[in-house]
Design an enzyme around this catalytic site. Structure first.
Site, PDB file in Angstrom:
ATOM      1  CD  GLU A 138      13.817   0.507 -16.027  1.00 19.75           C
ATOM      2  OE1 GLU A 138      14.541   1.478 -16.300  1.00 19.75           O
ATOM      3  OE2 GLU A 138      12.642   0.619 -15.632  1.00 19.75           O
ATOM      4  CB  ALA A 149      15.003   5.882  -9.117  1.00 18.47           C
ATOM      5  CG  HIS A 150      16.609   0.639 -10.991  1.00 14.13           C
ATOM      6  ND1 HIS A 150      16.039  -0.509 -11.480  1.00 14.13           N
ATOM      7  CD2 HIS A 150      16.188   1.629 -11.817  1.00 14.13           C
ATOM      8  CE1 HIS A 150      15.324  -0.240 -12.547  1.00 14.13           C
ATOM      9  NE2 HIS A 150      15.402   1.062 -12.778  1.00 14.13           N
ATOM     10  CG  ASP A 263       9.466  13.524 -18.891  1.00 16.19           C
ATOM     11  OD1 ASP A 263      10.473  13.927 -19.498  1.00 16.19           O
ATOM     12  OD2 ASP A 263       9.516  12.990 -17.764  1.00 16.19           O
ATOM     13  CG  ASP A 288      10.622   5.263 -16.995  1.00 17.31           C
ATOM     14  OD1 ASP A 288      10.279   4.155 -16.522  1.00 17.31           O
ATOM     15  OD2 ASP A 288      11.654   5.853 -16.628  1.00 17.31           O
TER      16      ASP A 288
END
Length: 401
Positions: A138, A149-150, A263, A288
């Protein structure tokens, strides 16, 4: 001839419905009872009484970054550490009904991919863990504006097309099953063409792509959308972005599946209902999940940065930016059923048949049709709690009674 395994008094998920029937397994495969009874003229004596509970295909998670303290992006350094991570995650998710998965590696510098990908090999599952179907990378070919959040310092564009892909991932590229990339980037379409030729599934995500760019990516062979609604353009009536793929009629003869995180945090229940009502047959439940799945609140290392778990939510430490999930597949299935108001069959197939279809594995995985792999999960018919998990006809997990 290996011993026949005979499941009786069960509700079997087959042909999109729950049917009261027996299930026969031998040599890791689902058998046709008529072939056994009329062809071989035998009937297995030992029976496993399912007490009216559900037998469903084992769940398949196409996006799991880690769990139970292990992080594929950060902890894999060599063959030994890879084995430790695969065993820790693979064995832990058996209790949640997952029989196959794609270890997911987030945006990282090239040397990290070159070092870890050769060690994350496909492997048959068993008592030591679920089957590894290949790695999901990813990033790093994603949009800086939809990075989530990358870490931005490692994000790149595939300016040289498929050559950029090969150079970035290096000698372990053969172990890659899925690549998430943003189709609007320079060189992205050539990269997609090369991946499709190489048999690697392309998933579009972490992107500012307009709908037309998403449609072109699918026409070129992209088969997945990474966590629908998250890290992409919000729906707009003049340009719905990738969300518009749900109803697009400009995909040629190609089909696309949509990973979705159910979620209760990443995707609002109303958004889940929109996706379900619009294109349920293409929805794929993914967790995830990150390394903190199964852990308490606190700070943990996730890929190239620190994350913080607060209750049921995970953030980049010190920020309000959501990172991966801490939900299990079983919890995701239950929440998806409640939020979308779908049937039991539908929520189970979104976690089994649909991910198998997206990878082209539906003849053997995600199904209990005769001849398929005997990867299955026995669930409480009322609560859907996991009672036991089986891979290739072997019981690899059983809940405490």
């Amino acid at each position: 001839m290996d011993e026949l395994i005979h499941f009786t008094n069960c509700l079997i998920l087959r042909n999109h419905q729950l049917v009261k029937d027996d299930l026969l397994v031998r040599n890791g495969k689902i058998l046709d009872p008529q072939d056994v009874f009329y062809g071989e003229r035998i009937w297995p004596a030992p029976k496993i009484n399912c007490n009216g509970n559900i037998i469903a295909p084992g769940f398949i998670d196409l996006q799991i970054n880690g769990a139970f303290g292990a992080d594929f992006s950060n902890d894999v350094k060599d063959e030994k550490s890879a084995e430790e991570c695969l065993r820790k995650v693979g064995k832990g998710i058996l209790s949640h009904g997952v029989t196959s998965y794609c270890p997911t590696v987030v945006t990282s510098p090239p040397h990290v991919y070159h070092n870890l990908l050769p060690h994350l090999k496909r492997r048959q599952g068993g008592r030591d863990g679920a089957t590894v179907l290949g790695v999901h990378v990813e990033g790093p070919f994603i949009s800086t504006e939809k990075k989530g959040a990358h870490p931005i310092q490692h994000i790149r564009s595939p300016v040289d097309g498929f050559k950029s892909i090969q150079e970035m991932y290096g000698p372990g590229f053969d172990n890659v099953a899925i690549i998430t990339l943003a189709p609007e980037l320079e060189g992205a379409f050539d990269a997609i063409d090369g991946c499709v030729r190489s048999g690697v599934i392309v998933s579009v995500g972490h992107t500012k792509a307009e709908l037309v760019q998403g449609e072109e990516a699918v026409r070129r062979g992209a088969r997945l959308v990474t966590h629908l609604f998250n890290a992409m353009q919000s729906f707009h009536h003049r340009d719905p972005g990738l969300v518009g793929l749900l109803t697009s009629d400009k995909l040629g003869d190609n089909k696309v599946w949509y990973g979705i995180i159910a979620d209760g945090i990443h995707t609002h229940p109303a958004a889940l209902r929109v996706a379900y009502k619009t294109n349920y047959p293409s929805l794929v439940l993914v967790t995830d999940a990150i390394c903190a799945m199964g852990f308490q609140e606190g700070r943990y290392q996730f890929g190239q940065q620190e994350i913080e778990v607060r209750g049921d939510e995970a953030y980049v430490a010190g920020t309000n930016t959501l990172t991966g999930s801490v939900a299990t597949m079983h919890k995701s299935i239950v929440k998806f059923k409640k939020s979308s108001r779908c049937s039991i069959v539908e929520c189970l197939e979104a976690a089994s048949l649909h991910p198998a279809e997206s990878l082209g594995l539906e003849a053997n995985k995600g199904t209990l049709e005769y001849g398929a792999d005997a990867d299955l999960v026995i669930l409480d018919r009322d609560t859907l709690s996991v009672l036991s998990t089986w891979i290739a006809g072997e019981k690899v997990y059983e809940a405490e009674k």
